[in-house]
Design an enzyme around this catalytic site. Structure first.
Site, PDB file in Angstrom:
ATOM      1  N   LYS A  46       0.814  -1.220   0.000  1.00 14.29           N
ATOM      2  CA  LYS A  46       0.000   0.000   0.000  1.00 14.29           C
ATOM      3  C   LYS A  46       0.852   1.276   0.000  1.00 14.29           C
ATOM      4  O   LYS A  46       0.346   2.356  -0.321  1.00 14.29           O
ATOM      5  CB  LYS A  46      -0.964   0.007   1.187  1.00 14.29           C
ATOM      6  CG  LYS A  46      -0.335   0.144   2.558  1.00 14.29           C
ATOM      7  CD  LYS A  46      -1.393   0.058   3.659  1.00 14.29           C
ATOM      8  CE  LYS A  46      -0.795   0.114   5.054  1.00 14.29           C
ATOM      9  NZ  LYS A  46      -0.222   1.406   5.400  1.00 14.29           N
ATOM     10  N   ASP A  47       2.160   1.163   0.362  1.00 14.11           N
ATOM     11  CA  ASP A  47       3.036   2.337   0.361  1.00 14.11           C
ATOM     12  C   ASP A  47       3.584   2.674  -1.026  1.00 14.11           C
ATOM     13  O   ASP A  47       4.140   3.756  -1.221  1.00 14.11           O
ATOM     14  CB  ASP A  47       4.231   2.108   1.311  1.00 14.11           C
ATOM     15  CG  ASP A  47       3.813   2.060   2.767  1.00 14.11           C
ATOM     16  OD1 ASP A  47       2.736   2.579   3.091  1.00 14.11           O
ATOM     17  OD2 ASP A  47       4.567   1.486   3.579  1.00 14.11           O
ATOM     18  N   ARG A  89      -8.033   8.723   4.713  1.00 13.87           N
ATOM     19  CA  ARG A  89      -9.048   7.716   4.372  1.00 13.87           C
ATOM     20  C   ARG A  89      -9.776   7.254   5.639  1.00 13.87           C
ATOM     21  O   ARG A  89     -11.008   7.207   5.688  1.00 13.87           O
ATOM     22  CB  ARG A  89      -8.368   6.518   3.694  1.00 13.87           C
ATOM     23  CG  ARG A  89      -9.253   5.286   3.535  1.00 13.87           C
ATOM     24  CD  ARG A  89      -8.430   4.092   3.071  1.00 13.87           C
ATOM     25  NE  ARG A  89      -7.347   3.759   3.980  1.00 13.87           N
ATOM     26  CZ  ARG A  89      -7.481   3.041   5.079  1.00 13.87           C
ATOM     27  NH1 ARG A  89      -8.663   2.568   5.417  1.00 13.87           N
ATOM     28  NH2 ARG A  89      -6.446   2.777   5.841  1.00 13.87           N
ATOM     29  N   ARG A  90      -8.996   6.918   6.671  1.00 17.83           N
ATOM     30  CA  ARG A  90      -9.608   6.479   7.924  1.00 17.83           C
ATOM     31  C   ARG A  90     -10.421   7.601   8.552  1.00 17.83           C
ATOM     32  O   ARG A  90     -11.527   7.381   9.069  1.00 17.83           O
ATOM     33  CB  ARG A  90      -8.527   6.006   8.901  1.00 17.83           C
ATOM     34  CG  ARG A  90      -7.916   4.663   8.540  1.00 17.83           C
ATOM     35  CD  ARG A  90      -6.734   4.350   9.430  1.00 17.83           C
ATOM     36  NE  ARG A  90      -6.160   3.038   9.140  1.00 17.83           N
ATOM     37  CZ  ARG A  90      -4.904   2.708   9.359  1.00 17.83           C
ATOM     38  NH1 ARG A  90      -4.063   3.594   9.871  1.00 17.83           N
ATOM     39  NH2 ARG A  90      -4.462   1.498   9.077  1.00 17.83           N
ATOM     40  N   ARG A 107       1.776   9.739  14.195  1.00 16.80           N
ATOM     41  CA  ARG A 107       2.902   9.245  13.395  1.00 16.80           C
ATOM     42  C   ARG A 107       3.726   8.265  14.215  1.00 16.80           C
ATOM     43  O   ARG A 107       3.571   8.142  15.417  1.00 16.80           O
ATOM     44  CB  ARG A 107       3.807  10.410  12.953  1.00 16.80           C
ATOM     45  CG  ARG A 107       3.250  11.313  11.875  1.00 16.80           C
ATOM     46  CD  ARG A 107       3.168  10.662  10.503  1.00 16.80           C
ATOM     47  NE  ARG A 107       4.421  10.019  10.110  1.00 16.80           N
ATOM     48  CZ  ARG A 107       5.458  10.636   9.521  1.00 16.80           C
ATOM     49  NH1 ARG A 107       5.404  11.932   9.296  1.00 16.80           N
ATOM     50  NH2 ARG A 107       6.517   9.969   9.170  1.00 16.80           N
ATOM     51  N   ARG A 151       3.309   4.025  18.090  1.00 17.02           N
ATOM     52  CA  ARG A 151       1.902   4.463  18.131  1.00 17.02           C
ATOM     53  C   ARG A 151       1.179   3.852  19.336  1.00 17.02           C
ATOM     54  O   ARG A 151       0.412   4.528  20.018  1.00 17.02           O
ATOM     55  CB  ARG A 151       1.205   4.070  16.828  1.00 17.02           C
ATOM     56  CG  ARG A 151       1.753   4.789  15.616  1.00 17.02           C
ATOM     57  CD  ARG A 151       1.019   4.394  14.339  1.00 17.02           C
ATOM     58  NE  ARG A 151       1.710   4.925  13.172  1.00 17.02           N
ATOM     59  CZ  ARG A 151       1.145   5.170  12.002  1.00 17.02           C
ATOM     60  NH1 ARG A 151      -0.137   4.922  11.827  1.00 17.02           N
ATOM     61  NH2 ARG A 151       1.841   5.661  10.993  1.00 17.02           N
ATOM     62  N   CYS A 182      -1.142   7.874  -1.584  1.00 15.85           N
ATOM     63  CA  CYS A 182      -1.632   7.163  -0.405  1.00 15.85           C
ATOM     64  C   CYS A 182      -2.249   8.094   0.628  1.00 15.85           C
ATOM     65  O   CYS A 182      -2.734   7.638   1.657  1.00 15.85           O
ATOM     66  CB  CYS A 182      -0.530   6.302   0.209  1.00 15.85           C
ATOM     67  SG  CYS A 182       0.970   7.184   0.573  1.00 15.85           S
TER      68      CYS A 182
END
Length: 523
Positions: free
Chosen positions: A79-80, A131-132, A149, A155, A244
């Site tokens: 996805k990156d 997106r989230r 981040r 996290r 992304c």
């Protein structure tokens, strides 16, 4: 074959991915060693991801070393990656995909199970993903979304330090690292509810285009089914010309020989996203078909009829209002309780209580039942799940999808040999009960009845949504479909009514407000 060098970022997750690839290579007789490379995304930690210049800020340096010949393989989170490879590089293999769902980790004193996602009102949620953010705010507009981040352990430590009430992580990363999350309340958010990033949970093994021998060897660890699915997702991203940080989710899977694709797209992180669900027999032209549905000049219905009342703050109303679609929402049936008090005998030995509708949930809890301590709840669809939450309980089994027979088969496995109570409508079709094994004890509990309204007015809406067989009976006792009107049926039993009438209809994937919004948008 000579020993190969795998380039990787230095985070715990990147090293897991590189070592996983190294082990997979060893299984096909290829020896490898790792080389750790720092990327722009690792060095700049004080900016939001969408403020970083260009694309590929977690991948560019690895690709440069690959082109320079200092490494032979670059391992990326798929996805990156930008949607096009730099000249001279190709994705040679994609191993099996990890679970693409999202995880919501919540501090235990911030949990409120009666609310959607089990988050207390106004909770602060950490994520750096637009997106989230767009999808979370669509479900829970009261939430405060703050930037987050750092790598996965960092996290989680920020949550542990109570910088946030909750954070969102990809389930794939947590699974791969084998992290202990027992100190938090964990909600798994299905990819059909919050749509993941294109290729979330998949790895990309990238090599030089002219390295033919290595390419041929890597086909032994390539998963063609995963490749087929994520190619659709990434083609959608490519056609939207999004990086992304675009508020775009796309998830494709192959189920019973057909491709099922969910897409969520917003203009900004604060914008209410449009949702689409499509089924197709082939991936040919599928991404193009999806993108066409999101075109600004596309003609959508001006008015939608639905056979139930729709709340002012409902997801369905907001999704349609965003596209200037009027709602004619009215129930064509009335429901009445037929039980005033529950005999404890029905519940004292129950292992499961299963609800097929929101009405079943609401009428059951109005009876103030005395529940066994270890009883579990099963429901059909997220609508019933939300109703159960409002009564202070979480579902251990949520049946998804429009095919009630598949839901019944799945639940039959979960409840085998146990005692299941079915609070239900008096005229229920008993579909779930028919699929249970002989070792499963069934306690039928009719608690309400349905009465059809008379003299129901028709509608001029272009799309008609019917929520139950009884509503179909009530409407068509007095009315006919007008030319050009299209029908959406919630659930197979409603669909069968239209099969009997010879009427074509669309069936949402999920019989809840998100599923309805997807169906209207896709019709």
């Amino acid at each position: 074959m000579k020993k190969v060098i795998i380039g990787t970022r230095g985070s715990d997750l990147a090293l897991w991915q590189a070592n996983y690839t190294k082990d997979r290579l060893a299984s096909i007789g290829i020896e490898a060693e790792l080389k750790i490379i720092k990327t722009q995304g690792d060095k700049i930690l004080n900016l939001r991801l969408d403020k970083l210049e260009g694309k590929g800020f977690f991948t560019k340096e690895l690709e440069e070393e690959l082109l320079n010949g200092t490494i032979d393989i670059a391992v990326h989170s798929h996805k990156d990656l930008p949607t096009t490879n730099p000249p001279g590089l190709i994705i040679a293999a994609v191993p099996e995909r990890e679970d693409p769902a999202e995880l919501l980790l919540i501090l235990k004193d911030c949990v409120e199970v009666s609310h959607k996602l089990s988050l207390k009102k106004g909770a602060m949620v950490g994520t750096s993903s637009n997106r989230r953010k767009a999808q979370l705010l669509a479900l829970r507009p009261d939430l405060n979304i703050e930037d987050l981040r750092g790598n996965v352990p960092t996290r989680i430590q920020k949550l542990r330090d109570e910088d946030y009430d909750a954070i969102v992580l990809a389930k794939a990363g947590v699974n791969r690292l084998g992290l202990d999350l027992s100190e938090f309340h964990v909600e798994v958010i299905d990819p059909t509810e919050i749509v993941p990033a294109p290729a979330q949970g998949a790895l990309a093994i990238q090599i030089r285009e002219n390295d033919t021998e290595l390419f041929n060897e890597l086909q032994k660890i390539n998963d063609p089914t995963v490749v087929e699915a994520i190619e659709v997702e990434r083609k959608v991203l490519n056609l939207f010309e999004g990086g992304c940080h675009m508020p775009l989710g796309c998830f494709c899977r192959k189920e019973d020989g057909e491709f099922e694709v969910w897409t969520s797209k917003a203009e900004t992180a604060e914008d209410f996203p449009d949702r689409l669900f499509l089924r197709a027999a082939s991936t040919a032209g599928l991404a193009e078909q999806i993108v066409d549905k999101f075109k600004a000049d596309r003609k959508l219905p001006a008015k939608v009829f639905i056979s139930r009342e729709v709340g002012e703050n409902s997801y369905f109303r907001k999704a349609l209002a965003k596209n200037n679609i009027e709602i004619d929402g009215r129930s064509l049936i009335r429901t009445f309780p037929i039980v005033n008090k529950l005999d404890d005998f029905f519940l004292k030995n129950a292992d499961w209580i299963f609800f097929s509708s929101r009405n079943g949930v609401e009428y059951f809890f109005k009876l103030n039942p005395v529940l066994p301590k270890k009883v579990k709840f099963g429901v059909v669809g997220r609508g019933s799940e939300d109703s159960l939450r409002k009564c202070g309980h979480l579902a251990s089994f949520v049946g998804e999808g429009g095919e009630i027979e598949e839901v019944a088969e799945d639940f039959a496995k979960a409840a085998e040999g146990q005692t299941v109570v079915f609070p239900r409508a008096q005229d229920s079709l008993l579909t779930m009960q028919k699929f249970l094994t002989p070792t499963t004890k069934v306690i039928d509990l009719p608690i309400y009845e349905t009465v059809i309204e008379e003299d129901v007015d028709g509608t001029s809406a272009e799309v008609l949504v019917f929520t139950s067989p009884s509503n179909v009976d009530a409407y068509f006792a007095e009315n006919l479909l007008e030319p050009g009107q299209k029908v959406i049926a919630i659930g197979n039993s409603t669909g069968k009514k239209f099969d009997e009438m010879g009427v074509k209809y669309a069936l949402p994937y999920s019989p809840d407000e998100i599923g309805l919004a997807e169906a209207v948008f896709g019709i």
